[in-house]
Design an enzyme around this catalytic site. Structure first.
Site, PDB file in Angstrom:
ATOM      1  N   ASP A 162       0.851  -1.194   0.000  1.00 32.19           N
ATOM      2  CA  ASP A 162       0.000   0.000   0.000  1.00 32.19           C
ATOM      3  C   ASP A 162       0.879   1.232   0.000  1.00 32.19           C
ATOM      4  OD1 ASP A 162      -2.295   1.445  -0.038  1.00 32.19           O
ATOM      5  OD2 ASP A 162      -3.086   0.686   1.833  1.00 32.19           O
ATOM      6  N   HIS A 163       0.366   2.326   0.489  1.00 32.88           N
ATOM      7  CA  HIS A 163       1.135   3.568   0.472  1.00 32.88           C
ATOM      8  C   HIS A 163       2.564   3.327   0.927  1.00 32.88           C
ATOM      9  CE1 HIS A 163      -2.995   5.477   1.569  1.00 32.88           C
ATOM     10  NE2 HIS A 163      -2.947   5.069   0.319  1.00 32.88           N
TER      11      HIS A 163
END
Ligand code: DNO
Length: 354
Positions: A317-318
């Protein structure tokens, strides 16, 4: 399990498909058509062209993140039927293009929220961070401005400018919408859409609310094990599934993400795996992916997925912004590539230990 990376088309990404294809063991991308106004049908020809471009780089386009849901559907207005029909037509077009998984969310008014998209850590890296009090003091418009201000000129998923004019009025609208009314609107959508997803073999994967608590008095329902259980039971089908987002759910210390991974493994159609560091009950900074960099035990989460028979898509993810990279906040190449390799390492370890 297939490891993929999120990628934005039409020159709206600093990361290239070639760079993604050169990242070890990445099989494809999760992508979208962000320029199509919410509520309209995604055209087959545009999807085919996008697929060709992605396949040309040696990658698959099996996951879409996201087809956003028109606010009239979330509000339960009479006009929702028209928008649901468009959603159904989009699902059919996605299926015809070979898409097998569709990530979406049912968050009212706004998608994910952070108070700072470039919070500097002591090591000089930048992360997304959330301070509840800072946000509570903002208006929706000043919040949108502050989000876009740090977006380095890229579009921000979920923060499309065409939402901004309506935001304040929409927030007012929801002050009279109870949680039970909102559940009814979710049910109405699922009952119309999941049979089509089943028939066209596109697994739906609802993304949890991020953060997993209410802001501006808006209903937030996809935020803990009890509510996710309820959501999944509304329509009991593998096509009515979940995006297990460890960072969204894990922001609330009461959520045991590994336990959720274990309980919902066979309904998780997509996993967003990242870590975070809680600063206080409602404040957190995102962090590098490894367990020791944050508060989540990534090994336990990956193990729970593996043991539960999970066999779908995963993406890091991020990531942090490191090594001087300039990119859309959360979506640079370097830290996500490190995250992907770490997660692949965990997966190999748990599978060989089994
Ligand atoms: C943020 C993302 C979300 C997510 C949507 C899914 O970076 O995780 O924008 O894609 O909520 O619909």
């Amino acid at each position: 399990m297939k490891m993929i990376l999120r990628w934005f088309p039409h020159n709206d990404d600093s990361v290239t498909l070639t760079q993604i294809a050169q990242t070890p063991c990445i099989t494809g991308v999760a992508t979208c058509l962000p320029k199509i106004p919410v509520g309209e049908v995604w055209p087959l020809e545009t999807l085919k062209a996008l697929k060709e471009e992605i396949n040309g780089a040696g990658l698959e386009m099996e996951v879409i993140e996201s087809v956003n849901i028109h606010e009239d559907i979330k509000k339960g207005l009479p006009s929702r039927d028209e928008y649901i029909q468009n959603y159904i037509d989009t699902i059919k077009n996605l299926s015809e293009t070979g898409v097998r998984c569709l990530c979406y969310n049912f968050m009212p008014v706004m998608d994910w929220v952070r108070s700072d998209l470039a919070h500097r850590l002591p090591d000089g890296s930048y992360v997304l961070s959330y301070r509840h009090e800072n946000l509570a003091e903002m208006t929706p418009l000043s919040m949108a401005d502050s989000m876009l201000d740090k977006a380095e000129g890229f579009s921000l998923p979920g923060w499309e400018p065409d939402r901004f004019d309506q935001m304040a009025a929409d927030i007012m609208f929801y002050q009279d919408v109870s949680e039970e009314m909102y559940w009814d609107n979710i049910r109405y959508f699922l009952e119309a859409v999941i049979p089509v997803a089943e028939a066209w073999d596109v697994r739906m994967a609802i993304h949890p609310d991020d953060p997993p608590w209410s802001l501006f008095g808006l209903p937030k329902l996809i935020n803990n094990a009890e509510n996710i259980r309820r959501f999944l039971s509304i329509y009991d089908s593998p096509y009515n599934g979940l995006t297990l987002c460890s960072g969204s759910l894990g922001a609330d210390a009461n959520n045991d993400v590994a336990a959720m991974a274990a309980e919902f493994a066979n309904r998780i159609n997509f996993a967003h795996l990242r870590n975070l560091k809680r600063v206080s009950t409602y404040d957190f900074d995102e962090s590098a992916h490894p367990s020791r960099c944050g508060d989540l035990d990534m090994f336990e989460i990956v193990k729970a997925l593996y043991d539960g028979g999970f066999d779908a898509y995963v993406r890091p993810d991020h990531g942090r912004m490191i090594w001087g990279e300039v990119a859309r906040p959360g979506y640079g190449l370097y830290d996500r590539a490190l995250g992907a390799c770490y997660l692949l390492g965990l997966w190999e370890a748990v599978s060989k230990m089994a």
